[in-house]
Design a protein around this motif. Structure first.
Motif, PDB file in Angstrom:
ATOM      1  N   UNK A  34       0.822  -1.204   0.000  1.00 58.24           N
ATOM      2  CA  UNK A  34       0.000   0.000   0.000  1.00 58.24           C
ATOM      3  C   UNK A  34       0.861   1.261   0.000  1.00 58.24           C
ATOM      4  N   UNK A  35       1.919   1.268   0.805  1.00 58.43           N
ATOM      5  CA  UNK A  35       2.803   2.435   0.852  1.00 58.43           C
ATOM      6  C   UNK A  35       3.498   2.640  -0.497  1.00 58.43           C
ATOM      7  N   UNK A  36       3.979   1.556  -1.096  1.00 57.88           N
ATOM      8  CA  UNK A  36       4.623   1.659  -2.406  1.00 57.88           C
ATOM      9  C   UNK A  36       3.633   2.137  -3.464  1.00 57.88           C
ATOM     10  N   UNK A  37       2.411   1.637  -3.406  1.00 57.34           N
ATOM     11  CA  UNK A  37       1.382   2.083  -4.343  1.00 57.34           C
ATOM     12  C   UNK A  37       1.066   3.559  -4.191  1.00 57.34           C
ATOM     13  N   UNK A  38       1.023   4.048  -2.953  1.00 56.75           N
ATOM     14  CA  UNK A  38       0.756   5.466  -2.722  1.00 56.75           C
ATOM     15  C   UNK A  38       1.870   6.342  -3.279  1.00 56.75           C
ATOM     16  N   UNK A  39       3.108   5.942  -3.041  1.00 54.12           N
ATOM     17  CA  UNK A  39       4.248   6.722  -3.538  1.00 54.12           C
ATOM     18  C   UNK A  39       4.258   6.734  -5.061  1.00 54.12           C
ATOM     19  N   UNK A  40       4.029   5.582  -5.677  1.00 51.50           N
ATOM     20  CA  UNK A  40       4.016   5.514  -7.139  1.00 51.50           C
ATOM     21  C   UNK A  40       2.857   6.321  -7.724  1.00 51.50           C
ATOM     22  N   UNK A  67      -8.312  16.536   0.231  1.00 50.15           N
ATOM     23  CA  UNK A  67      -6.858  16.538   0.332  1.00 50.15           C
ATOM     24  C   UNK A  67      -6.407  16.095   1.709  1.00 50.15           C
ATOM     25  N   UNK A  68      -7.044  16.625   2.748  1.00 50.90           N
ATOM     26  CA  UNK A  68      -6.664  16.259   4.120  1.00 50.90           C
ATOM     27  C   UNK A  68      -6.907  14.771   4.358  1.00 50.90           C
ATOM     28  N   UNK A  69      -8.029  14.252   3.895  1.00 46.98           N
ATOM     29  CA  UNK A  69      -8.312  12.829   4.084  1.00 46.98           C
ATOM     30  C   UNK A  69      -7.361  11.959   3.259  1.00 46.98           C
ATOM     31  N   UNK A  70      -7.067  12.360   2.031  1.00 44.16           N
ATOM     32  CA  UNK A  70      -6.184  11.573   1.176  1.00 44.16           C
ATOM     33  C   UNK A  70      -4.778  11.517   1.759  1.00 44.16           C
ATOM     34  N   UNK A  71      -4.219  12.670   2.116  1.00 47.53           N
ATOM     35  CA  UNK A  71      -2.875  12.718   2.689  1.00 47.53           C
ATOM     36  C   UNK A  71      -2.861  12.056   4.067  1.00 47.53           C
ATOM     37  N   UNK A  72      -3.927  12.265   4.844  1.00 49.08           N
ATOM     38  CA  UNK A  72      -4.013  11.608   6.153  1.00 49.08           C
ATOM     39  C   UNK A  72      -4.072  10.096   6.031  1.00 49.08           C
ATOM     40  N   UNK A  73      -4.787   9.600   5.038  1.00 49.32           N
ATOM     41  CA  UNK A  73      -4.839   8.157   4.805  1.00 49.32           C
ATOM     42  C   UNK A  73      -3.489   7.594   4.412  1.00 49.32           C
ATOM     43  N   UNK A  74      -2.763   8.334   3.586  1.00 47.33           N
ATOM     44  CA  UNK A  74      -1.420   7.898   3.201  1.00 47.33           C
ATOM     45  C   UNK A  74      -0.514   7.856   4.430  1.00 47.33           C
ATOM     46  N   UNK A  75      -0.612   8.878   5.275  1.00 46.30           N
ATOM     47  CA  UNK A  75       0.213   8.899   6.494  1.00 46.30           C
ATOM     48  C   UNK A  75      -0.163   7.753   7.435  1.00 46.30           C
ATOM     49  N   UNK A  76      -1.460   7.440   7.533  1.00 45.67           N
ATOM     50  CA  UNK A  76      -1.871   6.312   8.377  1.00 45.67           C
ATOM     51  C   UNK A  76      -1.312   4.995   7.848  1.00 45.67           C
ATOM     52  N   UNK A  77      -1.258   4.840   6.537  1.00 45.74           N
ATOM     53  CA  UNK A  77      -0.654   3.635   5.958  1.00 45.74           C
ATOM     54  C   UNK A  77       0.829   3.586   6.305  1.00 45.74           C
ATOM     55  N   UNK A  78       1.511   4.742   6.200  1.00 43.98           N
ATOM     56  CA  UNK A  78       2.939   4.792   6.540  1.00 43.98           C
ATOM     57  C   UNK A  78       3.189   4.504   8.012  1.00 43.98           C
ATOM     58  N   UNK A  79       2.240   4.874   8.878  1.00 46.46           N
ATOM     59  CA  UNK A  79       2.394   4.663  10.319  1.00 46.46           C
ATOM     60  C   UNK A  79       1.797   3.345  10.793  1.00 46.46           C
ATOM     61  N   UNK A  80       1.689   2.364   9.893  1.00 51.85           N
ATOM     62  CA  UNK A  80       1.295   0.984  10.201  1.00 51.85           C
ATOM     63  C   UNK A  80      -0.168   0.836  10.635  1.00 51.85           C
ATOM     64  N   UNK A  81      -1.050   1.656  10.091  1.00 52.24           N
ATOM     65  CA  UNK A  81      -2.482   1.486  10.274  1.00 52.24           C
ATOM     66  C   UNK A  81      -3.116   1.327   8.889  1.00 52.24           C
ATOM     67  N   UNK A  82      -2.839   0.217   8.198  1.00 53.41           N
ATOM     68  CA  UNK A  82      -3.237   0.119   6.789  1.00 53.41           C
ATOM     69  C   UNK A  82      -4.747   0.096   6.552  1.00 53.41           C
ATOM     70  N   UNK A  83      -5.514  -0.597   7.380  1.00 46.05           N
ATOM     71  CA  UNK A  83      -6.952  -0.681   7.125  1.00 46.05           C
ATOM     72  C   UNK A  83      -7.613   0.676   7.284  1.00 46.05           C
ATOM     73  N   UNK A  84      -7.348   1.339   8.400  1.00 46.57           N
ATOM     74  CA  UNK A  84      -7.935   2.660   8.638  1.00 46.57           C
ATOM     75  C   UNK A  84      -7.425   3.650   7.592  1.00 46.57           C
TER      76      UNK A  84
END
Length: 138
Positions: A34-40, A67-84
């Protein structure tokens, strides 16, 4: 429509980003995919429309919640909360890119095999409702 070499690379990166995000969800919310997909996805989008247009697309006042939800979701994936993170990111994605769904639906209806399926009676109603297409009463 001619694409520059950078835009062609951007299309490939965005496609691979979507593929990695899909695989990340299918493989039980694997955080690395998920993190790799977000970066790509973000790097591909930046290459397709350019850095300035990307910044102004995400910084528009009417797109702030998305924008806030999209970037916040990416940050949550980076911080090991992938489902949320994926749930929040999906909400942001729909708010940001929801205006493009009628255009995408119109394009898909012009493809020979897909267009026939999307023109079937019940599928047409569902696709129009999901895309937000307006139909005439008359």
């Amino acid at each position: 429509m001619w694409l520059t070499d950078a835009q062609k690379i951007g299309v490939a990166l965005t496609s691979f980003g979507g593929l990695f995000m899909l695989l990340g969800v299918l493989l039980f919310f694997d955080g690395a995919l998920l993190a790799l997909g977000n970066v790509l996805f973000l790097s591909g989008l930046t290459l397709i429309i350019g850095p300035h247009k990307t910044f102004y697309f995400f910084a528009r006042k009417q797109k702030l919640r998305g924008t806030v939800c999209f970037i916040g979701g990416i940050l949550l994936v980076f911080f090991k909360w992938p489902f949320v993170g994926v749930v929040v990111e999906t909400f942001g994605f729909l708010n940001l890119f929801g205006d493009f769904f009628p255009v995408i639906l119109t394009f898909l209806r012009q493809i020979p095999g897909v267009g026939h399926v999307l023109s079937l009676p019940y599928i047409r109603d569902v696709a129009d409702r999901v895309a937000g297409s307006r139909t005439s009463v008359v």
